[in-house]
Design a protein around this motif. Structure first.
Motif, PDB file in Angstrom:
ATOM      1  N   THR A  22       0.877  -1.311   0.056  1.00  0.00           N
ATOM      2  CA  THR A  22       0.034   0.083  -0.068  1.00  0.00           C
ATOM      3  C   THR A  22       0.913   1.480   0.023  1.00  0.00           C
ATOM      4  OG1 THR A  22      -1.819  -1.019   0.985  1.00  0.00           O
ATOM      5  CG2 THR A  22      -1.672   1.248   1.308  1.00  0.00           C
ATOM      6  N   SER A  26       0.432   3.288  -3.104  1.00  0.00           N
ATOM      7  CA  SER A  26      -0.283   4.523  -3.314  1.00  0.00           C
ATOM      8  C   SER A  26       0.606   5.750  -3.526  1.00  0.00           C
ATOM      9  CB  SER A  26      -0.604   4.630  -1.645  1.00  0.00           C
ATOM     10  OG  SER A  26      -1.371   4.021  -1.107  1.00  0.00           O
ATOM     11  N   SER A  44      -4.349   3.783 -11.270  1.00  0.00           N
ATOM     12  CA  SER A  44      -4.524   2.804 -10.477  1.00  0.00           C
ATOM     13  C   SER A  44      -3.933   1.383 -11.032  1.00  0.00           C
ATOM     14  CB  SER A  44      -6.105   2.365 -10.170  1.00  0.00           C
ATOM     15  OG  SER A  44      -6.774   2.301 -11.489  1.00  0.00           O
ATOM     16  N   ASN A  47      -0.272   1.311 -10.511  1.00  0.00           N
ATOM     17  CA  ASN A  47      -0.179   0.813  -9.068  1.00  0.00           C
ATOM     18  C   ASN A  47       0.101  -0.825  -9.010  1.00  0.00           C
ATOM     19  OD1 ASN A  47      -0.534   0.014  -6.444  1.00  0.00           O
ATOM     20  ND2 ASN A  47      -2.377   1.312  -6.115  1.00  0.00           N
ATOM     21  N   TYR A  48      -1.188  -1.290  -9.479  1.00  0.00           N
ATOM     22  CA  TYR A  48      -1.280  -2.691  -9.094  1.00  0.00           C
ATOM     23  C   TYR A  48      -0.473  -3.838 -10.129  1.00  0.00           C
ATOM     24  CZ  TYR A  48      -4.839  -1.850  -5.897  1.00  0.00           C
ATOM     25  OH  TYR A  48      -5.368  -1.347  -4.619  1.00  0.00           O
ATOM     26  N   TYR A  85      -9.061  -6.207  -8.837  1.00  0.00           N
ATOM     27  CA  TYR A  85      -8.929  -4.848  -9.323  1.00  0.00           C
ATOM     28  C   TYR A  85     -10.379  -4.537 -10.183  1.00  0.00           C
ATOM     29  CZ  TYR A  85      -7.346  -1.157 -12.319  1.00  0.00           C
ATOM     30  OH  TYR A  85      -7.138   0.118 -13.093  1.00  0.00           O
ATOM     31  N   TYR A  89     -12.351  -1.179  -8.464  1.00  0.00           N
ATOM     32  CA  TYR A  89     -12.254   0.015  -8.870  1.00  0.00           C
ATOM     33  C   TYR A  89     -13.351   0.371  -9.707  1.00  0.00           C
ATOM     34  CZ  TYR A  89      -7.815   0.830  -6.666  1.00  0.00           C
ATOM     35  OH  TYR A  89      -6.950   0.935  -5.794  1.00  0.00           O
ATOM     36  N   MET A 117      -8.978   0.818  -3.453  1.00  0.00           N
ATOM     37  CA  MET A 117      -7.840   0.148  -2.609  1.00  0.00           C
ATOM     38  C   MET A 117      -8.163  -0.770  -1.252  1.00  0.00           C
ATOM     39  SD  MET A 117      -4.550   2.999  -2.200  1.00  0.00           S
ATOM     40  CE  MET A 117      -4.926   2.993  -0.503  1.00  0.00           C
ATOM     41  N   THR A 121      -8.191  -4.740  -1.414  1.00  0.00           N
ATOM     42  CA  THR A 121      -7.603  -5.530  -0.371  1.00  0.00           C
ATOM     43  C   THR A 121      -8.568  -6.748   0.147  1.00  0.00           C
ATOM     44  OG1 THR A 121      -6.071  -3.789   0.347  1.00  0.00           O
ATOM     45  CG2 THR A 121      -6.389  -5.651   2.014  1.00  0.00           C
TER      46      THR A 121
END
Length: 139
Positions: A22, A26, A44, A47-48, A85, A89, A117, A121
């Motif tokens: 995270t 983030s 996003s 990030n992933y 995801y 999102y 997020m 999780t």
């Protein structure tokens, strides 16, 4: 399956790995969105993509102590990440748009990114714990 099966030492390790992911993710996501002006989905997704690679190895060896490799494991991990995801999102953006209808788009989307997020999780933990890194009965 009872609540203790879900919230045990593996869950705590998963949360620790999640804190690392995270922090890194983030920073990537919010910097790309706010400083580099990438869009909602691109920020996003970056990030992933980056943190999922880190997550696979940390969760495989540290959280779930799985030593074997299989094509199924890698494919299931990728599918779990993608599913988590897209659901997280895909849901958070329209929900936050409705809930924060009068707010500026940047505020709605920053809050949607944070909500995504959190949802990611929860969904991801269940998929990794009970599908991807599930211990075989013979172990």
């Amino acid at each position: 399956m009872n609540i203790r099966t879900i919230f045990d030492g593996k869950f705590l390790k998963f949360i620790l790995v999640g804190i690392i992911n995270t922090a890194v993710g983030s920073a990537i996501m919010f910097l790309l969105y706010n400083a580099a002006h990438f869009g909602y989905w691109a920020s996003s997704a970056c990030n992933y993509i980056f943190t999922s690679i880190l997550s696979f190895f940390l969760n495989k060896y540290f959280t779930f102590s799985v030593k074997q490799w299989s094509v199924f494991m890698v494919a299931a991990f990728i599918a779990t990440i993608l599913f988590s995801y897209l659901i997280a999102y895909g849901v958070s953006r329209p929900v936050m748009s409705l809930l924060l209808e009068g707010s500026p788009q940047r505020i709605r989307e920053n809050i949607a990114l944070f909500a995504g997020m959190c949802m990611f999780t929860a969904i991801n933990y269940l998929g990794q714990r009970f599908i991807v890194f599930k211990k075989q009965r013979s172990e």
